[in-house]
Design a protein around this motif. Structure first.
Motif, PDB file in Angstrom:
ATOM      1  N   UNK A   1       4.147 -65.098  94.860  1.00 11.05           N
ATOM      2  CA  UNK A   1       3.433 -63.926  94.331  1.00 11.05           C
ATOM      3  C   UNK A   1       3.027 -62.936  95.415  1.00 11.05           C
ATOM      4  N   UNK A   2       3.154 -63.310  96.686  1.00  8.05           N
ATOM      5  CA  UNK A   2       2.628 -62.499  97.786  1.00  8.05           C
ATOM      6  C   UNK A   2       3.726 -61.669  98.443  1.00  8.05           C
ATOM      7  N   UNK A   3       3.430 -60.381  98.616  1.00  2.20           N
ATOM      8  CA  UNK A   3       4.312 -59.448  99.319  1.00  2.20           C
ATOM      9  C   UNK A   3       3.612 -59.022 100.606  1.00  2.20           C
ATOM     10  N   UNK A   4       4.210 -59.329 101.754  1.00  2.00           N
ATOM     11  CA  UNK A   4       3.588 -59.052 103.045  1.00  2.00           C
ATOM     12  C   UNK A   4       4.107 -57.727 103.599  1.00  2.00           C
ATOM     13  N   UNK A   5       3.187 -56.837 103.940  1.00  2.00           N
ATOM     14  CA  UNK A   5       3.556 -55.495 104.412  1.00  2.00           C
ATOM     15  C   UNK A   5       4.534 -55.555 105.580  1.00  2.00           C
ATOM     16  N   UNK A   6       4.294 -56.466 106.509  1.00  2.91           N
ATOM     17  CA  UNK A   6       5.121 -56.510 107.714  1.00  2.91           C
ATOM     18  C   UNK A   6       6.529 -57.042 107.456  1.00  2.91           C
ATOM     19  N   UNK A   7       6.788 -57.523 106.243  1.00  2.00           N
ATOM     20  CA  UNK A   7       8.106 -58.108 105.944  1.00  2.00           C
ATOM     21  C   UNK A   7       8.988 -57.202 105.105  1.00  2.00           C
ATOM     22  N   UNK A   8       8.434 -56.099 104.592  1.00  2.00           N
ATOM     23  CA  UNK A   8       9.202 -55.246 103.681  1.00  2.00           C
ATOM     24  C   UNK A   8       8.930 -53.767 103.985  1.00  2.00           C
ATOM     25  N   UNK A   9       9.916 -52.894 103.808  1.00  2.00           N
ATOM     26  CA  UNK A   9       9.638 -51.456 103.855  1.00  2.00           C
ATOM     27  C   UNK A   9       8.631 -51.094 102.763  1.00  2.00           C
ATOM     28  N   UNK A  10       7.774 -50.130 103.041  1.00  2.00           N
ATOM     29  CA  UNK A  10       6.688 -49.798 102.132  1.00  2.00           C
ATOM     30  C   UNK A  10       7.185 -49.462 100.728  1.00  2.00           C
ATOM     31  N   UNK A  11       8.169 -48.581 100.624  1.00  2.00           N
ATOM     32  CA  UNK A  11       8.641 -48.147  99.304  1.00  2.00           C
ATOM     33  C   UNK A  11       9.191 -49.321  98.500  1.00  2.00           C
ATOM     34  N   UNK A  12       9.968 -50.189  99.170  1.00  2.00           N
ATOM     35  CA  UNK A  12      10.543 -51.328  98.462  1.00  2.00           C
ATOM     36  C   UNK A  12       9.451 -52.308  98.036  1.00  2.00           C
ATOM     37  N   UNK A  13       8.480 -52.534  98.906  1.00  2.00           N
ATOM     38  CA  UNK A  13       7.386 -53.453  98.577  1.00  2.00           C
ATOM     39  C   UNK A  13       6.626 -52.973  97.348  1.00  2.00           C
ATOM     40  N   UNK A  14       6.290 -51.679  97.313  1.00  2.00           N
ATOM     41  CA  UNK A  14       5.519 -51.146  96.184  1.00  2.00           C
ATOM     42  C   UNK A  14       6.339 -51.173  94.896  1.00  2.00           C
ATOM     43  N   UNK A  15       7.630 -50.896  95.007  1.00  2.00           N
ATOM     44  CA  UNK A  15       8.486 -50.948  93.812  1.00  2.00           C
ATOM     45  C   UNK A  15       8.545 -52.372  93.259  1.00  2.00           C
ATOM     46  N   UNK A  16       8.661 -53.346  94.145  1.00  2.00           N
ATOM     47  CA  UNK A  16       8.682 -54.748  93.714  1.00  2.00           C
ATOM     48  C   UNK A  16       7.360 -55.135  93.066  1.00  2.00           C
ATOM     49  N   UNK A  17       6.269 -54.681  93.681  1.00  2.00           N
ATOM     50  CA  UNK A  17       4.929 -54.977  93.144  1.00  2.00           C
ATOM     51  C   UNK A  17       4.778 -54.410  91.729  1.00  2.00           C
ATOM     52  N   UNK A  18       5.173 -53.183  91.525  1.00  3.39           N
ATOM     53  CA  UNK A  18       5.036 -52.556  90.200  1.00  3.39           C
ATOM     54  C   UNK A  18       5.911 -53.282  89.169  1.00  3.39           C
ATOM     55  N   UNK A  19       7.103 -53.667  89.585  1.00  2.29           N
ATOM     56  CA  UNK A  19       8.006 -54.353  88.654  1.00  2.29           C
ATOM     57  C   UNK A  19       7.442 -55.711  88.248  1.00  2.29           C
ATOM     58  N   UNK A  20       6.887 -56.426  89.188  1.00  2.18           N
ATOM     59  CA  UNK A  20       6.323 -57.741  88.873  1.00  2.18           C
ATOM     60  C   UNK A  20       5.163 -57.624  87.891  1.00  2.18           C
ATOM     61  N   UNK A  21       4.262 -56.674  88.171  1.00  6.43           N
ATOM     62  CA  UNK A  21       3.106 -56.510  87.286  1.00  6.43           C
ATOM     63  C   UNK A  21       3.559 -56.068  85.898  1.00  6.43           C
ATOM     64  N   UNK A  22       4.546 -55.170  85.836  1.00  3.44           N
ATOM     65  CA  UNK A  22       5.062 -54.720  84.542  1.00  3.44           C
ATOM     66  C   UNK A  22       5.654 -55.876  83.745  1.00  3.44           C
ATOM     67  N   UNK A  23       6.194 -56.867  84.452  1.00  2.00           N
ATOM     68  CA  UNK A  23       6.779 -58.031  83.777  1.00  2.00           C
ATOM     69  C   UNK A  23       5.732 -59.085  83.421  1.00  2.00           C
ATOM     70  N   UNK A  24       4.462 -58.809  83.740  1.00  2.00           N
ATOM     71  CA  UNK A  24       3.404 -59.748  83.408  1.00  2.00           C
ATOM     72  C   UNK A  24       3.176 -60.829  84.437  1.00  2.00           C
ATOM     73  N   UNK A  25       3.810 -60.716  85.599  1.00  2.00           N
ATOM     74  CA  UNK A  25       3.647 -61.722  86.647  1.00  2.00           C
ATOM     75  C   UNK A  25       2.581 -61.267  87.644  1.00  2.00           C
ATOM     76  N   UNK A  26       1.881 -62.189  88.295  1.00  2.00           N
ATOM     77  CA  UNK A  26       0.929 -61.803  89.340  1.00  2.00           C
ATOM     78  C   UNK A  26       1.664 -61.310  90.581  1.00  2.00           C
ATOM     79  N   UNK A  27       1.071 -60.335  91.255  1.00  2.00           N
ATOM     80  CA  UNK A  27       1.662 -59.792  92.476  1.00  2.00           C
ATOM     81  C   UNK A  27       0.539 -59.405  93.419  1.00  2.00           C
ATOM     82  N   UNK A  28       0.596 -59.928  94.636  1.00  2.00           N
ATOM     83  CA  UNK A  28      -0.480 -59.734  95.615  1.00  2.00           C
ATOM     84  C   UNK A  28       0.117 -59.125  96.879  1.00  2.00           C
ATOM     85  N   UNK A  29      -0.413 -57.979  97.296  1.00  2.00           N
ATOM     86  CA  UNK A  29       0.053 -57.310  98.515  1.00  2.00           C
ATOM     87  C   UNK A  29      -0.857 -57.697  99.670  1.00  2.00           C
TER      88      UNK A  29
END
Length: 746
Positions: free
Chosen positions: A594-622
């Protein structure tokens, strides 16, 4: 302008705002937003614009400083009255921001909507620094597309930089050189055939600085309208577009770097809005600082040789002194380098013992008092740099005249101009830095910050070292007062975080507006019901936060426990990479996906993944660092919890901050109370502000630093935060009942 006329203009500006609100379907007007619009109209409607003639009354200056909480709708509150007043007064509005995100919001959303709503049409444009655009003339040469007649010229406009790169990294691999030429050829082709507009920001991938630099439209190598490619110049096309615009959107860097050079509207004859104004002081310090290279001097001889060769071609008389100035400048810089290493070498070598990749080592000049031994060689460096610059100006003037008078040779002469101009900024840096390093401090005044850095190159430090001298103003407010506010007539400064610990004093001091009679302040609170919409959970660890190892271990355990309750989106903000790493490593297997680490992903891709996870009803933690604590807009379920690992103190650990703290202590003042706490209050307010973004949001903010509720300065920090319901809890669990006020937490 009499008071009646001024009042009419203020009323007209406010009426324009009211009309836009009435015409916006589904838009709900807010009392706070209208109060802000009124303050904007008053400041921009009463200011006297235009040149002052002899015998005229003193011009009226008016500067509104407005803190507008999240949800106020500040862009409409300043755009509508400012644009209406500019149109009525026959002038222009310049809106300056700190981030690209806000610029894009203004240009692509807010201003188009306003243009559709106002009865009188207006144009708006985004202005960028010329270094963001490609120089078509230089790009053609770099791509090998120049005229055959130019074959005898030195194609490498940055030959010295290339030589230094070879010295540091041995020979550039052939494949890399070929790839660079292919890149230049590809973008040149795209620029010529309309596939690219010449803006660096519109390339699919941003090129490295060493690739972009040689093709950038920098001022030093530009002949302007005398250039053969002037009619197709990307930068000047953008400049022409600005001429007809009533609204120009810029950033703080461009605003400050353009002072006095007429690239932007003159500040005494336009209306100025600074959004995200809390960034202005830091931008000023970065903009007005200077540095010079002490360890590499080959560019001086190269510049001298180019100047003599080109000057002789265009028959410049003022050439005789250039070799002397160049030789004496080189000697002076070598002497400064030797003396600086004698004085500071031990400290620099000790600081650089960690090896390359850790950033340059630095040694600060205590109290800004430069040792006497350095004064004479720096004075010589300044003198000979000034003489050398005079010679270059004469050559540049003659070249421009020759390009105008001999159009058949314009391409060749423009290339010569670029070759001389490519190195001229280094000479200007030497002159400016030497001047600031030598500047004496008046009694009671703050000194300049002065320091030296030593950086190693190469994988094992075998590529050599670079010694640089640096100088910076100490107080951003003093620099802004001197360079900016003296010419501004009507301005609005706004942000969601201009007060610190509930007061404007710190921002006014830092921005140079303290004690300015033209300034009025207004705090417009957020329309959100923070007490009902959210809570602030103060988690108190047993370990002292100053004991980093024990505190981090305990904080991580409490954080992991609380993260298990996240159902939708959450944001965790850390003050160090080590904290983030330890927290990531401590995650149980069930939480890790559930965790997305800033230092491991480009910002735009990380935020897009986060929004998609939440939209699908899954937990997502940045898991994010400081850059995720500001400007991140994650409304609703995207961010139902914000976790703050530790109070984001901003200790004065850079050379300017250290010098300022040293000066404050020397005059009997407390840097922690005057600098650290107010700066931390603004940063903490930004971090907490990620939680509630709309009137429907419900969110919790967790802070694991017990100092927030156990110290006197913590109480000051709480005064600057939204009025959340406050809950105290131990790190081991067992939250206390909600407390209605910060005082209850004492």
């Amino acid at each position: 302008m009499d008071s009646a006329e001024s009042s009419e203009r203020v009323a007209a500006g406010l009426e324009a705002f009211d009309a836009v609100v009435r015409a916006s379907a589904g838009f709900r007007g807010r009392d706070g937003q209208r109060r802000m619009a009124e303050a904007v109209a008053r400041a921009l409607g009463t200011a006297t614009l235009g040149k002052r003639e002899e015998g005229d009354d003193e011009p009226v200056r008016a500067i509104a400083v407005v803190q507008a909480g999240t949800g106020v709708g500040k862009s409409l509150a300043y755009c509508a009255p400012a644009v209406a007043l500019a149109l009525a007064r026959g002038t222009r509005v310049m809106i300056s921001t700190a981030t690209v995100a806000l610029q894009e919001q203004l240009v692509h959303k807010d201003l188009p909507a306003l243009a559709a709503a106002l009865p009188q049409p207006f144009r708006f444009e985004l202005a960028k620094g010329r270094g963001r655009y490609a120089c078509r003339f230089k790009l053609e040469r770099l791509a090998g597309l120049g005229d055959a007649a130019d074959a005898d010229l030195d194609d490498d406009l940055f030959a010295e930089e290339a030589a230094e790169a070879r010295a540091a990294h041995a020979a550039r691999p052939r494949q890399e050189a070929e790839a660079r030429v292919r890149f230049y050829a590809g973008v040149a082709q795209a620029l010529s055939h309309g596939g690219w507009d010449g803006d660096r920001d519109t390339l699919e991938a941003a090129p490295a600085p060493e690739v972009w630099g040689p093709m950038a439209a920098d001022a030093a190598s530009c002949t302007g309208q005398h250039c053969p490619a002037y009619q197709q110049c990307v930068y000047y096309e953008r400049r022409k577009a600005l001429v007809g615009a009533q609204v120009i959107v810029v950033n703080h860097d461009l605003l400050l770097s353009s002072l006095g050079n007429r690239l932007l509207p003159e500040l005494d004859n336009c209306l100025l809005v600074l959004d995200e104004a809390h960034h202005l002081p830091a931008t000023a310090l970065a903009q007005f600082a200077c540095r010079m290279d002490l360890g590499r001097h080959g560019w001086i001889d190269r510049l001298s040789q180019r100047a003599l060769r080109v000057g002789a071609m265009v028959e410049v008389a003022e050439l005789a002194d250039i070799p002397r100035h160049a030789a004496q400048l080189r000697q002076a810089l070598q002497q400064v380098e030797r003396l600086a290493m004698d004085l500071y070498g031990d400290a620099l070598r000790a600081a650089s013992a960690g090896g390359p990749g850790r950033g340059p080592a630095r040694a600060r000049v205590a109290r800004g008092e430069l040792p006497d031994a350095l004064q004479e060689p720096l004075g010589l460096a300044s003198h000979h740099a000034a003489g050398f610059l005079d010679g270059l100006r004469a050559i540049a003037k003659a070249l421009r005249a020759a390009i105008r008078d001999r159009p058949a040779e314009a391409r060749r002469l423009s290339t010569l101009y670029a070759q001389v101009g490519a190195l001229a900024p280094r000479l200007e840096e030497v002159h400016a830095t030497a001047q600031l390093l030598m500047r004496a401090t008046d009694a009671g005044a703050a000194p300049a910050a002065k320091w030296f850095t030593l950086e190693s190159f190469g994988a094992d430090g075998d590529g050599g070292t670079a010694l640089q001298a640096h100088a910076s103003p100490l107080l951003p407010g003093a620099a802004l007062r001197h360079k900016l506010w003296g010419t501004v007539r009507g301005a609005v400064l706004t942000s969601a975080t201009l007060t610190s610990c509930g007061r404007f004093d710190f921002f006014l001091q830092e921005s140079g507006l303290q004690g300015d009679d033209a300034v009025t302040t207004l705090e417009v609170p957020s329309p959100f019901d923070y007490a009902a919409q959210g809570r602030l959970v103060a988690v108190e660890t047993g370990a002292d936060p100053r004991d980093a190892a024990a505190y981090t271990a305990e904080m991580v355990r409490a954080l992991v426990r609380d993260l298990a309750g996240v159902r939708h989106g959450a944001l965790v903000l850390f003050t160090s990479r080590d904290q983030l790493r330890q927290a990531a490593e401590a995650l149980p297997p069930a939480l890790r996906p559930s965790v997305l680490v800033q230092t491991a992903h480009p910002r735009a891709r990380l935020l897009a993944t986060h929004r998609a996870r939440v939209a699908d009803g899954a937990p997502s933690i940045i898991f994010g660092m400081q850059s995720f604590g500001e400007g991140l807009d994650l409304p609703g379920r995207l961010c139902e919890s914000v976790f703050i690992a530790k109070l984001p103190f901003a200790p004065p650990d850079d050379p300017v901050g250290e010098s300022r703290a040293e000066w404050l202590r020397a005059v009997g003042r407390d840097p922690f109370s005057e600098l650290v706490v107010p700066a931390t209050a603004i940063r903490l307010a930004q971090w907490v502000g990620r939680a509630i973004r709309t009137e429907e949001d419900r969110a919790s903010v967790y802070c694991y630093d017990r100092r927030l509720v156990r110290t006197a300065y913590g109480q000051r920090l709480l005064q600057g935060l939204p009025p959340f319901a406050l809950v105290r809890a131990a790190s081991g669990g067992g939250a206390a009942a909600p407390a209605g006020a910060a005082a209850e937490a004492a």
